[in-house]
Enzyme design. Structure first.
Site, PDB file in Angstrom:
ATOM      1  N   GLY A   1       0.756  -1.303  -0.183  1.00 55.77           N
ATOM      2  CA  GLY A   1       0.163  -0.117   0.019  1.00 55.77           C
ATOM      3  C   GLY A   1       0.865   1.347   0.002  1.00 55.77           C
TER       4      GLY A   1
ATOM      5  N   PRO B   1       4.969  -5.089  -0.570  1.00 51.30           N
ATOM      6  CG  PRO B   1       6.911  -4.011  -0.486  1.00 51.30           C
ATOM      7  CD  PRO B   1       6.178  -5.279   0.012  1.00 51.30           C
ATOM      8  N   GLY B   2       3.789  -3.697  -3.894  1.00 53.38           N
ATOM      9  CA  GLY B   2       3.673  -4.022  -4.993  1.00 53.38           C
ATOM     10  C   GLY B   2       4.157  -2.783  -5.782  1.00 53.38           C
ATOM     11  NE  ARG B   3      -0.267   1.902  -6.101  1.00 50.29           N
ATOM     12  CZ  ARG B   3      -1.279   1.782  -6.884  1.00 50.29           C
ATOM     13  NH1 ARG B   3      -1.145   2.341  -8.135  1.00 50.29           N
ATOM     14  NH2 ARG B   3      -2.462   1.125  -6.190  1.00 50.29           N
TER      15      ARG B   3
ATOM     16  CE1 TYR C   1      -8.379   1.343  -9.979  1.00 50.83           C
ATOM     17  CE2 TYR C   1      -6.915   2.758 -10.303  1.00 50.83           C
ATOM     18  CZ  TYR C   1      -7.373   1.708 -10.121  1.00 50.83           C
ATOM     19  OH  TYR C   1      -6.161   0.877 -10.237  1.00 50.83           O
TER      20      TYR C   1
ATOM     21  CB  CYS D   1     -14.515   1.541 -30.560  1.00 48.52           C
ATOM     22  SG  CYS D   1     -13.418   1.469 -32.040  1.00 48.52           S
ATOM     23  CD  GLU D   2     -15.731   1.412 -24.103  1.00 46.71           C
ATOM     24  OE1 GLU D   2     -16.400   2.603 -23.570  1.00 46.71           O
ATOM     25  OE2 GLU D   2     -16.431   0.500 -24.423  1.00 46.71           O
TER      26      GLU D   2
END
Ligand SMILES: *Cc1c(COP(=O)(O)O)cnc(C)c1O
Length: 440
Positions: free
Chosen positions: A248, A294-296, A337, A364-365
């Site tokens: 986190g 920890p990842g991010r 998000y 195509c969005e």
């Protein structure tokens, strides 16, 4: 530029990552391209590992591999002598394929499938973090079949709200993750796990959210978890010997975020470990083995994505769109998000930004954007656009939406780049497609 200064502008006015010229990388490998700086990744793994070792001793750093998973990252984690956590059979397979030592693998997931559990036991993963009654039964059965005792932790929910974006919080009481301390379900589940003959209950895991800068939220989670451990010691005579505090730690994406250098991460970790020591002394507990995930913060700022600018659309008095050759298929985080990023023109990195534009993808969005209000020099078709801090949750969240190819990944070391994930081909897209006889 980023917090670690692994990004620079070189003498040609080009953006450089880990000593490699980004305009050259775009030429050599094509775009879109994910680029990761190996030195940065290793430095992050080491600062967590060494701080934990020096300040506490009994602990293990687990790289949360959902942030970025491919065989090379497990090879690096193995060399750095840390552990990893995996959240699916696929991540576990990738780690095993890279020769990662199974005893240093922790397995997570709120709905581990029966075949994933059986596979984890076949691999002899060190620890499984249990998050459901049905899972406890399954792990116990599979362990019994194999004549094994499986180490487990229980995922608890300490009810701490980390101050970050609501969609990426996981520890509110209304969460699909964990058993709540406050409503007694964590205690009941502890009792249940202790009753299982082929499970060895080692302790608890909590993960209070992501992209957190507020140290106090970690300290609060530590305090609540230790209080709970002390209560379980009293009521069930079970003293946890492991406390996994999840991941986190926040990273820099844009100037609303804090830039944290290595000392800053060491400092946050020290605060958290101090809270463990203080809490254990307060409750008269043995110091548990501490795990961190920890990842991010390990891969996030180590990575950038290179794109080529294509169509440019100026809607007078509304906004200007710069379209790139990537989009939500390589980075869905704006769509998910409204994640914010910083962009740079890699081939004109010394020019002063002069306008705010929206960077659009090619899907195509209409929501397919990489970012809005990105401050850039006036971009021209053919420029190389670098989006910074894309090392985490980009490649790992990529898809083949619109049958776009997932970009390859290169790892840069001392200015030299090598593929760690090769480019997909159109053939790859149809590899598993079948036309049934009656349609022919
Ligand atoms: C996502 C996750 C992590 C990693 O979180 P980061 O914010 O990337 O550090 C660690 N542990 C668990 C259980 C997770 O779900």
């Amino acid at each position: 530029m980023n917090a670690r200064k692994s990004l620079k502008v070189n003498g040609k006015g080009h953006l450089e990552i880990g000593g490699a010229d980004c305009a050259e990388l775009a030429k050599q490998f094509g775009t879109p391209l994910y680029v990761l700086d190996e030195a940065h990744i290793r430095a992050m793994m080491r600062i967590y590992r060494d701080t934990l070792e020096r300040e506490y001793g009994n602990g293990i750093v687990l790289y949360a591999s959902k942030a970025f998973s491919c065989t090379a990252i497990y090879a690096i984690a193995k060399q750095e002598n840390i552990g990893v956590d995996v959240v699916s059979g696929g991540e576990l397979f990738t780690a095993m394929k890279a020769g990662f030592p199974a005893e240093r693998i922790f397995m997570h997931g709120n709905n581990k499938l029966p075949n994933e559990i059986a596979y984890a036991l076949d691999c002899k993963v060190g620890t499984i973090v249990v998050d459901a009654y049905s899972e406890a039964d399954l792990i116990d059965d599979e362990a019994q079949k194999r004549g094994m005792i499986q180490d487990v932790l229980l995922r608890i929910n300490p009810g701490v709200e980390a101050h970050t974006h609501a969609y990426i919080q996981t520890a509110k009481t209304d969460s699909k993750f964990g058993f709540s301390i406050s409503d007694g379900t964590a205690e009941k589940m502890t009792e249940y796990l202790l009753s299982k003959k082929n499970l060895r209950m080692r302790g608890y895991h909590c993960h209070i959210g992501s992209q957190i800068f507020e140290k106090q939220s970690f300290v609060l989670a530590v305090e609540k978890s230790l209080k709970f451990i002390s209560e379980m010691k009293d009521s069930l005579e079970f003293e946890a010997d492991t406390l996994n505090l999840g991941g986190g730690f926040g990273i820099w994406y844009n100037d609303e975020d804090v830039k944290t250098d290595l000392d800053g991460y060491a400092d946050s970790l020290r605060t958290l470990l101090d809270a463990v020591k203080t809490g254990c002394a307060h409750y008269g507990l043995q110091l548990p083995r501490i795990a961190l995930e920890p990842g991010r913060s390990i891969v996030g700022e180590a990575g950038i994505t290179l794109y080529t600018v294509g169509a440019i659309k100026n809607i007078p008095n509304v906004k200007k769109y710069i379209a790139v050759d990537g989009g939500m298929f390589d980075n869905p985080r704006y769509c998910l998000y409204q994640a914010k990023y910083t962009a740079v023109l890699a081939n004109r990195a010394n020019e002063t930004p002069c306008e705010y534009v929206s960077v659009a993808g090619k899907c195509c969005e209409s929501g397919d954007l990489i970012g809005v209000n990105m401050n850039l020099p006036e971009a021209r078709t053919g420029d190389v656009l670098a989006v910074l801090s894309t090392g985490a949750y980009n490649y790992s969240m990529a898809s083949n939406y619109n049958r776009n190819l997932i970009p390859p990944v290169v790892l840069v070391k001392n200015g030299k780049a090598e593929y760690i994930v090769r480019p997909q081909t159109y053939e790859d897209l149809t590899r598993n497609d079948i036309i049934p006889e009656y349609l022919k």
